[in-house]
Motif scaffolding. Structure first.
Motif, PDB file in Angstrom:
ATOM      1  N   HIS A 189       0.809  -1.214   0.000  1.00 16.75           N
ATOM      2  CA  HIS A 189       0.000   0.000   0.000  1.00 16.75           C
ATOM      3  C   HIS A 189       0.843   1.266   0.000  1.00 16.75           C
ATOM      4  O   HIS A 189       0.387   2.317  -0.444  1.00 16.75           O
ATOM      5  CB  HIS A 189      -0.958   0.002   1.188  1.00 16.75           C
ATOM      6  CG  HIS A 189      -0.326  -0.309   2.501  1.00 16.75           C
ATOM      7  ND1 HIS A 189      -0.089  -1.602   2.918  1.00 16.75           N
ATOM      8  CD2 HIS A 189       0.129   0.495   3.502  1.00 16.75           C
ATOM      9  CE1 HIS A 189       0.478  -1.583   4.115  1.00 16.75           C
ATOM     10  NE2 HIS A 189       0.627  -0.332   4.489  1.00 16.75           N
TER      11      HIS A 189
ATOM     12  N   PRO B 192      -1.962  -3.870  -7.504  1.00 10.75           N
ATOM     13  CA  PRO B 192      -2.721  -2.652  -7.200  1.00 10.75           C
ATOM     14  C   PRO B 192      -2.028  -1.389  -7.705  1.00 10.75           C
ATOM     15  O   PRO B 192      -2.693  -0.482  -8.225  1.00 10.75           O
ATOM     16  CB  PRO B 192      -2.816  -2.677  -5.670  1.00 10.75           C
ATOM     17  CG  PRO B 192      -2.771  -4.130  -5.318  1.00 10.75           C
ATOM     18  CD  PRO B 192      -1.816  -4.738  -6.300  1.00 10.75           C
TER      19      PRO B 192
ATOM     20  N   TRP C  74      -6.007   1.712   0.978  1.00  7.95           N
ATOM     21  CA  TRP C  74      -6.350   1.188  -0.338  1.00  7.95           C
ATOM     22  C   TRP C  74      -7.497   1.928  -1.023  1.00  7.95           C
ATOM     23  O   TRP C  74      -7.421   2.221  -2.205  1.00  7.95           O
ATOM     24  CB  TRP C  74      -6.724  -0.291  -0.231  1.00  7.95           C
ATOM     25  CG  TRP C  74      -5.608  -1.182   0.178  1.00  7.95           C
ATOM     26  CD1 TRP C  74      -5.451  -1.820   1.377  1.00  7.95           C
ATOM     27  CD2 TRP C  74      -4.461  -1.563  -0.603  1.00  7.95           C
ATOM     28  NE1 TRP C  74      -4.303  -2.564   1.396  1.00  7.95           N
ATOM     29  CE2 TRP C  74      -3.680  -2.434   0.191  1.00  7.95           C
ATOM     30  CE3 TRP C  74      -4.039  -1.256  -1.897  1.00  7.95           C
ATOM     31  CZ2 TRP C  74      -2.479  -2.990  -0.273  1.00  7.95           C
ATOM     32  CZ3 TRP C  74      -2.849  -1.821  -2.356  1.00  7.95           C
ATOM     33  CH2 TRP C  74      -2.094  -2.665  -1.549  1.00  7.95           C
TER      34      TRP C  74
ATOM     35  N   PRO D 119      -7.068   0.275  -7.414  1.00  8.62           N
ATOM     36  CA  PRO D 119      -6.127  -0.442  -6.534  1.00  8.62           C
ATOM     37  C   PRO D 119      -6.823  -1.209  -5.411  1.00  8.62           C
ATOM     38  O   PRO D 119      -6.383  -2.317  -5.051  1.00  8.62           O
ATOM     39  CB  PRO D 119      -5.248   0.681  -5.978  1.00  8.62           C
ATOM     40  CG  PRO D 119      -5.237   1.704  -7.070  1.00  8.62           C
ATOM     41  CD  PRO D 119      -6.638   1.669  -7.615  1.00  8.62           C
TER      42      PRO D 119
ATOM     43  N   THR E  18      -8.325  -4.323  -7.034  1.00  7.49           N
ATOM     44  CA  THR E  18      -7.251  -5.252  -7.372  1.00  7.49           C
ATOM     45  C   THR E  18      -6.695  -5.920  -6.122  1.00  7.49           C
ATOM     46  O   THR E  18      -6.396  -7.126  -6.119  1.00  7.49           O
ATOM     47  CB  THR E  18      -6.127  -4.519  -8.114  1.00  7.49           C
ATOM     48  OG1 THR E  18      -6.673  -3.814  -9.234  1.00  7.49           O
ATOM     49  CG2 THR E  18      -5.073  -5.497  -8.609  1.00  7.49           C
ATOM     50  N   MET E  19      -6.543  -5.135  -5.051  1.00  5.64           N
ATOM     51  CA  MET E  19      -6.078  -5.709  -3.788  1.00  5.64           C
ATOM     52  C   MET E  19      -7.016  -6.804  -3.313  1.00  5.64           C
ATOM     53  O   MET E  19      -6.572  -7.897  -2.929  1.00  5.64           O
ATOM     54  CB  MET E  19      -5.967  -4.614  -2.728  1.00  5.64           C
ATOM     55  CG  MET E  19      -5.534  -5.080  -1.348  1.00  5.64           C
ATOM     56  SD  MET E  19      -6.865  -5.714  -0.284  1.00  5.64           S
ATOM     57  CE  MET E  19      -7.826  -4.225  -0.004  1.00  5.64           C
TER      58      MET E  19
END
Length: 424
Positions: A30, A56, A381, A389, A392-393
């Motif tokens: 992150h 991400p 995030w 992101p 995607t995470m």
């Protein structure tokens, strides 16, 4: 709520891009996403080294291009330097380097001459970042400059460990002596609390003839507080942005990365950090972990990361300056606006804070300096102006991430009688 794009009373140089430099396989980072957003929201073109095209960081709307380059962090330095130069040639203009791990920070410092014509970065004593990232090197610097740190021993053989065990006051803490061993075969997995002499001797049998560990005084969390300092220091080792805060939760519990933290004013701690940096002559971004020991009233330096910390977006001044923005402004010859930190602001890493919260409630541990009502919250995030992101995470985290969290928790629980994970 997640913090989105905001206006700031300064302008960054949009002709100078930024490059996120990371070595190793940790796609769910992150901190890198935070740096991409931080400078990208100012209009700075952002690039990043990523493990693949579906991380991400690679999905951020503020990323101009991801350079897919899988690495382990254990490659030969010449190979990594040449890879960076190759990326620099593809970008085609001077670029600010933003390392996110010790391997990258040390590589840049030790190869300044080779990288200096194509990249911008703080110039520092080439040997200093490696020494600061080393537990032994950091301890020696603390002793040399009168900075409190936990008592420590650095045994070079099993016999020396056995001698130490006869005199030590347990519990103690074992850590890997050098920062880079996590890419190879570490003696211990992170910070390990060892409760008994027998437990130490049993573990040490697997450390080989040259154990690369530090055996350190245990600072009980019941008598201590975890503090963090993030800052950027210019070429004269003068702080251009300096922030203090408290770590509320981490994952694994009391031992891993920050899951929840608050901005808390601490002038004494800020002065201690600034004084130490001036004494050692460091320049660049720092991320410090310190523990306040209520038994003797001292802030003891545990870890010195000579680079951006993953939770750096916790800290921002009232004019909108964080440590990454401060570095970019300074390296491009622009003034870094002064201003107070956003006291009471909170930072939450969504994918690890929930399990951390459950674990901390079970243990009954609380942080006395955490405000009851935060003045605002920065999510690691989720961001309304950059949602991919987070998506995607989740896609990469849900199954393997849940399994990894469980494994970390089991590791933390399994060794509670002799050796357990514990806060550094």
């Amino acid at each position: 709520m997640a913090r989105n794009a905001v206006s700031v009373p300064f302008e960054a140089d949009r002709d100078v891009p930024g490059l996120i430099v990371k070595f190793g396989d940790y796609p769910l980072h992150h901190g890198g996403v935070g740096a991409i957003r931080s400078l990208g929201r100012l209009g700075v073109p952002m690039y990043a080294i990523t493990e693949d095209a579906y991380t991400p960081a690679a999905s951020s709307r503020y990323l101009k291009r991801a350079f897919v380059w899988p690495t382990t962090g254990a490659e030969e330095p010449d190979h990594l330097v040449e890879g960076l130069l190759r990326i620099g040639r593809r970008i085609g203009r001077p670029t600010v380097l933003i390392p996110t791990d010790e391997e990258a920070a040390v590589l840049i410092a030790e190869h300044q001459d080779a990288l200096g014509d194509r990249f911008l970065f703080p110039r520092v004593d080439p040997e200093l970042p490696r020494r600061l990232a080393s537990k032994q090197g950091l301890h020696e610097l603390c002793v040399e400059h009168g900075i409190p740190s936990p008592a420590a021993a650095f045994p070079d053989s099993y016999d020396e460990i056995a001698d130490f065990a006869e005199k030590a006051r347990f519990p103690i803490v074992a850590k890997n002596r050098e920062a880079f061993v996590r890419r190879k075969q570490p003696a211990v997995n992170g910070t390990t609390r060892i409760a008994t002499r027998e437990g130490l001797l049993a573990l040490a049998r697997d450390w080989g003839t040259h154990p690369g560990v530090i055996l350190q005084e245990y600072l009980p969390r019941e008598e201590a507080e975890d503090w963090i300092v993030h800052a950027y220091f210019d070429a004269d080792s003068t702080p251009r942005a300096l922030f203090t805060g408290v770590k509320v939760r981490s994952w694994p519990p009391h031992a891993g990365m920050t899951a929840n933290a608050y901005v808390v004013d601490n002038p004494e701690l800020a002065d201690l950090a600034a004084r130490f940096i001036k004494q050692i002559g460091f320049t660049g971004i720092i991320d410090l972990d310190l523990r306040f020991d209520r038994r003797d009233g001292q802030y003891k330096l545990l870890d010195f990361n000579p680079r951006m910390g993953a939770q750096f977006r916790l800290f921002e001044s009232e004019p909108g300056v964080d440590v990454v923005r401060a570095m970019h402004l300074d390296l491009t010859g622009r003034r870094v606006p002064e201003g107070e930190q956003r006291t009471g602001h909170r930072y939450v890493v969504e994918n690890i804070d929930l399990p951390a919260l459950l674990a901390y409630r079970r243990s009954g541990y609380t942080t006395p300096h955490a405000p009851k009502r935060p003045s605002g919250t920065e999510l690691a995030w989720l961001a309304g102006d950059d949602p991919l992101p987070f998506v995607t995470m989740l896609a990469r985290f849900v199954r393997p991430g849940a399994k990894h969290l469980y494994q970390l928790w089991r590791t933390n629980r399994r060794g509670s009688s002799n050796a357990t994970k514990q806060a550094p």
